[in-house]
Write a protein that holds these residues in place. Structure first.
Motif, PDB file in Angstrom:
ATOM      1  N   PHE A   5       0.809  -1.224   0.000  1.00 12.04           N
ATOM      2  CA  PHE A   5       0.000   0.000   0.000  1.00 12.04           C
ATOM      3  C   PHE A   5       0.846   1.280   0.000  1.00 12.04           C
ATOM      4  CE2 PHE A   5      -3.002  -2.916   2.465  1.00 12.04           C
ATOM      5  CZ  PHE A   5      -3.593  -3.370   1.297  1.00 12.04           C
ATOM      6  N   GLN A   6       2.163   1.103   0.012  1.00 10.15           N
ATOM      7  CA  GLN A   6       3.014   2.300   0.092  1.00 10.15           C
ATOM      8  C   GLN A   6       3.236   2.949  -1.273  1.00 10.15           C
ATOM      9  OE1 GLN A   6       6.563   1.287   2.266  1.00 10.15           O
ATOM     10  NE2 GLN A   6       5.367   0.544   3.998  1.00 10.15           N
ATOM     11  N   TYR A   7       2.912   2.238  -2.347  1.00  9.66           N
ATOM     12  CA  TYR A   7       3.148   2.770  -3.690  1.00  9.66           C
ATOM     13  C   TYR A   7       1.847   2.758  -4.487  1.00  9.66           C
ATOM     14  CZ  TYR A   7       7.869   2.058  -2.126  1.00  9.66           C
ATOM     15  OH  TYR A   7       9.013   2.102  -1.387  1.00  9.66           O
ATOM     16  N   PRO A   8       1.034   3.805  -4.377  1.00  7.67           N
ATOM     17  CA  PRO A   8      -0.260   3.819  -5.057  1.00  7.67           C
ATOM     18  C   PRO A   8      -0.093   4.180  -6.529  1.00  7.67           C
ATOM     19  CG  PRO A   8      -0.151   5.437  -3.262  1.00  7.67           C
ATOM     20  CD  PRO A   8       1.231   5.011  -3.566  1.00  7.67           C
ATOM     21  N   THR A   9       0.593   3.330  -7.267  1.00  7.53           N
ATOM     22  CA  THR A   9       0.824   3.613  -8.677  1.00  7.53           C
ATOM     23  C   THR A   9       0.332   2.439  -9.517  1.00  7.53           C
ATOM     24  OG1 THR A   9       2.985   2.550  -8.686  1.00  7.53           O
ATOM     25  CG2 THR A   9       2.932   4.912  -8.151  1.00  7.53           C
ATOM     26  N   ARG A  10       0.118   2.742 -10.784  1.00  5.57           N
ATOM     27  CA  ARG A  10      -0.322   1.676 -11.702  1.00  5.57           C
ATOM     28  C   ARG A  10       0.768   0.615 -11.834  1.00  5.57           C
ATOM     29  NH1 ARG A  10      -3.356  -0.193 -15.756  1.00  5.57           N
ATOM     30  NH2 ARG A  10      -2.439  -0.562 -17.797  1.00  5.57           N
ATOM     31  N   SER A  11       2.017   1.027 -11.918  1.00  7.62           N
ATOM     32  CA  SER A  11       3.060   0.011 -12.124  1.00  7.62           C
ATOM     33  C   SER A  11       3.170  -0.893 -10.898  1.00  7.62           C
ATOM     34  CB  SER A  11       4.400   0.640 -12.498  1.00  7.62           C
ATOM     35  OG  SER A  11       4.853   1.413 -11.435  1.00  7.62           O
ATOM     36  N   ALA A  12       3.005  -0.345  -9.689  1.00  4.34           N
ATOM     37  CA  ALA A  12       3.048  -1.201  -8.486  1.00  4.34           C
ATOM     38  C   ALA A  12       1.861  -2.165  -8.497  1.00  4.34           C
ATOM     39  CB  ALA A  12       3.023  -0.337  -7.222  1.00  4.34           C
ATOM     40  N   GLY A  13       0.694  -1.692  -8.912  1.00  2.00           N
ATOM     41  CA  GLY A  13      -0.492  -2.559  -8.974  1.00  2.00           C
ATOM     42  C   GLY A  13      -0.290  -3.687  -9.983  1.00  2.00           C
ATOM     43  N   LEU A  14       0.266  -3.345 -11.152  1.00  2.26           N
ATOM     44  CA  LEU A  14       0.497  -4.372 -12.176  1.00  2.26           C
ATOM     45  C   LEU A  14       1.537  -5.393 -11.705  1.00  2.26           C
ATOM     46  CD1 LEU A  14       0.448  -2.154 -15.416  1.00  2.26           C
ATOM     47  CD2 LEU A  14      -1.253  -3.874 -14.753  1.00  2.26           C
ATOM     48  N   ASP A  15       2.573  -4.903 -11.024  1.00  2.00           N
ATOM     49  CA  ASP A  15       3.602  -5.821 -10.485  1.00  2.00           C
ATOM     50  C   ASP A  15       2.982  -6.803  -9.501  1.00  2.00           C
ATOM     51  OD1 ASP A  15       5.688  -4.803 -11.788  1.00  2.00           O
ATOM     52  OD2 ASP A  15       6.632  -3.800 -10.068  1.00  2.00           O
ATOM     53  N   VAL A 298      -5.922   7.528   3.758  1.00  2.00           N
ATOM     54  CA  VAL A 298      -6.760   7.617   2.557  1.00  2.00           C
ATOM     55  C   VAL A 298      -6.380   8.862   1.752  1.00  2.00           C
ATOM     56  CG1 VAL A 298      -9.120   8.043   1.738  1.00  2.00           C
ATOM     57  CG2 VAL A 298      -8.703   6.287   3.454  1.00  2.00           C
ATOM     58  N   ALA A 299      -6.205   9.994   2.450  1.00  2.00           N
ATOM     59  CA  ALA A 299      -5.857  11.235   1.753  1.00  2.00           C
ATOM     60  C   ALA A 299      -4.536  11.070   0.998  1.00  2.00           C
ATOM     61  CB  ALA A 299      -5.760  12.383   2.756  1.00  2.00           C
ATOM     62  N   ASN A 300      -3.540  10.478   1.662  1.00  2.00           N
ATOM     63  CA  ASN A 300      -2.222  10.328   1.026  1.00  2.00           C
ATOM     64  C   ASN A 300      -2.275   9.332  -0.133  1.00  2.00           C
ATOM     65  OD1 ASN A 300      -1.164  12.101   2.832  1.00  2.00           O
ATOM     66  ND2 ASN A 300      -0.348  10.539   4.215  1.00  2.00           N
ATOM     67  N   PHE A 301      -2.958   8.206   0.110  1.00  2.00           N
ATOM     68  CA  PHE A 301      -3.018   7.165  -0.923  1.00  2.00           C
ATOM     69  C   PHE A 301      -3.683   7.731  -2.186  1.00  2.00           C
ATOM     70  CE2 PHE A 301      -4.731   3.610  -3.273  1.00  2.00           C
ATOM     71  CZ  PHE A 301      -3.782   2.607  -3.138  1.00  2.00           C
ATOM     72  N   THR A 302      -4.818   8.381  -1.983  1.00  2.00           N
ATOM     73  CA  THR A 302      -5.581   8.828  -3.146  1.00  2.00           C
ATOM     74  C   THR A 302      -4.863   9.958  -3.876  1.00  2.00           C
ATOM     75  OG1 THR A 302      -7.499   8.267  -1.854  1.00  2.00           O
ATOM     76  CG2 THR A 302      -7.910   9.369  -3.924  1.00  2.00           C
ATOM     77  N   HIS A 303      -4.265  10.855  -3.091  1.00  2.00           N
ATOM     78  CA  HIS A 303      -3.557  11.971  -3.743  1.00  2.00           C
ATOM     79  C   HIS A 303      -2.412  11.435  -4.607  1.00  2.00           C
ATOM     80  CE1 HIS A 303      -2.413  16.111  -4.401  1.00  2.00           C
ATOM     81  NE2 HIS A 303      -1.151  15.701  -4.278  1.00  2.00           N
ATOM     82  N   ALA A 304      -1.670  10.474  -4.063  1.00  2.00           N
ATOM     83  CA  ALA A 304      -0.547   9.905  -4.819  1.00  2.00           C
ATOM     84  C   ALA A 304      -1.066   9.137  -6.044  1.00  2.00           C
ATOM     85  CB  ALA A 304       0.277   8.985  -3.920  1.00  2.00           C
TER      86      ALA A 304
END
Ligand code: FAD
Length: 412
Positions: A5-15, A298-304
């Motif tokens: 959950f520390q990297y709210p990015t598409r590439s982290a999700g795909l990995d 939630v604020a940090n995750f969504t903003h990132a």
């Protein structure tokens, strides 16, 4: 906070999807119901914060799954992904349920101010000090890391409603403000389901023996409610038509601007990078999940996550003007000024499903339409093909899964 959950990015999700997909078959079906604690979550994907914001899409998740499994061996996992689709489609066709939830939530927060007895129980529940050990542990997981296992969410909601006798809307609000995957449809409707409001009269009772088995003996609570009488209906949910959402909209429109939101953060994958798209902005209305504060997680995750979408939009739409920063205070007038500065009269919005982002965006849209802007909602084939089958129970949609996958070009 777990690394995932520390990297709210598409590439982290795909990995993460790539790593999990080999386990989405029989392993998942056999073990998914076990909540072995936050340090031992290999039995489930934990992809929901990524899928909820569409950093990765449902289609991508199922496509990766089918690279390792047949449809029948991964049936359970595929059906779980379709539960998200079902809840979204159902709420889309019963929007009054969302409006009623918002109203009742605010009334109950007002009630807390006047009723010290109720407020005391509520404060103990949200700070994990009820004395029910498992419930307190899940409350802390929720506020500490923004994620709770599905089975624990069911037990938690059941104990909230039937043991602590707290209003369900306050529990749903507590979840929505703290879950990284906080989703208006999955959250509100799952709480209603536990309370016996979704499937009329059918409630979910948290049983100590079930908790003990599926937490592998970590918890064995005493004093839980022994029955779960369904809450009563205020009114029946009216069935409404689905909204007009366009797929392949580019063929029919002239130059336009694009507005992205937290509800679909890989929408660029649906659009050709051509000269018609002149400018892109991304808005973030996460703070509007409630009148109460949303959690910092939630604020940090969504903003990132929204920032990551803008970054990718810059790479994808090289010929367009893409905003540098996420807009947190967009209004109809500021969006209008931005469109004017690019000489645009058309705005395409990736459709925000019924919920808090939808409500905030519709205020912007109303004003833009008053100012003469042509606003078009664009969507994904996934939703357009699935939602019409979600008007009643899950079974009707489940029956259509092979057909829907076929329409997406996925091998069923
Ligand atoms: C009271 C309650 C509240 C909930 N609130 C939310 C919420 O706000 N946001 C949210 O995304 N989910 C919510 N859920 C559904 C579910 O708990 C989570 O989606 C799931 O725990 C996510 O973990 P996972 O990614 O490891 O799921 P996995 O078990 O790995 O499942 C794979 C994917 O399928 C989907 N999925 C699985 N189970 C469900 C389900 N029951 N309903 C809908 N989709 C599902 C998710 O996209 C998930 O990522 C709620 C459930 C309950 C009982």
């Amino acid at each position: 906070m777990p690394v995932i959950f520390q990297y709210p990015t598409r590439s982290a999700g795909l990995d993460h999807l790539k790593k999990f997909a080999p386990f989405a078959g029989a392993d998942y079906a056999a073990n998914r119901n076990y909540d072995n604690g936050p340090e031992a979550r290999q039995n489930i994907s934990q992809l929901s914060p990524f899928i909820r914001h569409r950093l990765i899409s449902e289609k991508e998740v199922i496509s990766a799954t089918l690279e390792h499994h047949t449809h029948s061996s991964a049936q359970k996992f595929i059906q779980e992904v379709f539960w998200r689709t079902y809840w979204k489609g159902w709420l889309e066709m019963h929007p009054d349920v969302w409006a009623d939830y918002c109203q009742e939530r605010d009334e109950q927060h007002e009630r807390l101010k006047k009723n010290s007895g109720l407020n005391k129980v509520y404060q103990a529940a949200i700070s994990g000090k009820t004395g029910v050990e498992c419930f307190d542990a899940w409350a802390k997981e929720l506020t500490d890391i923004g994620y709770v296992h599905n089975h624990a969410r069911m037990w938690f909601a059941s104990i909230w409603i039937f043991t602590l006798r707290l209003p369900w809307v306050l529990g749903a609000d507590f979840f929505y403000r703290n879950l990284l995957d906080g989703d208006p449809a999955s959250n509100t409707l799952s709480w209603r389901w536990v309370a016996g409001l979704h499937t009329r009269g059918k409630t979910y009772l948290a049983r100590p023996s079930n908790i003990e088995t599926y937490t592998s003996g970590r918890f064995n609570p005493n004093g839980l409610a022994k029955d779960a009488p369904a809450l009563s209906y205020e009114r029946d949910a009216a069935l409404k038509p689905l909204p007009d959402i366009y797929y392949n909209f580019e063929r029919n429109i002239d130059v336009y601007g694009l507005l992205l939101s937290e509800d679909d953060l890989s929408f660029e994958t649906e659009i050709n990078a051509d000269d018609k798209l002149k400018a892109v902005i991304a808005v973030n209305f996460t703070a509007k999940r409630s009148f109460e504060d949303i959690s910092e997680n939630v604020a940090n995750f969504t903003h990132a996550a929204v920032s990551d979408a803008l970054l990718r939009a810059r790479q994808h739409f090289r010929n367009s003007s893409v905003a540098d920063t996420v807009w947190v205070d967009a209004t109809g007038d500021t969006v209008f000024n931005w469109l004017q500065s690019h000489d645009l009269k058309k705005l395409v919005i990736s459709y925000p499903p019924v919920g808090s982002t939808h409500d905030a965006i519709m205020v912007v849209v109303k004003r833009l339409r008053e100012l003469g802007i042509n606003v078009v909602f664009a969507g994904r084939r996934w939703d357009i093909d699935s939602w019409p089958h979600a008007s009643k129970g899950f079974f009707a949609l489940k029956f259509k899964i092979p057909q829907i996958l076929e329409l997406q070009g996925l091998r069923a």
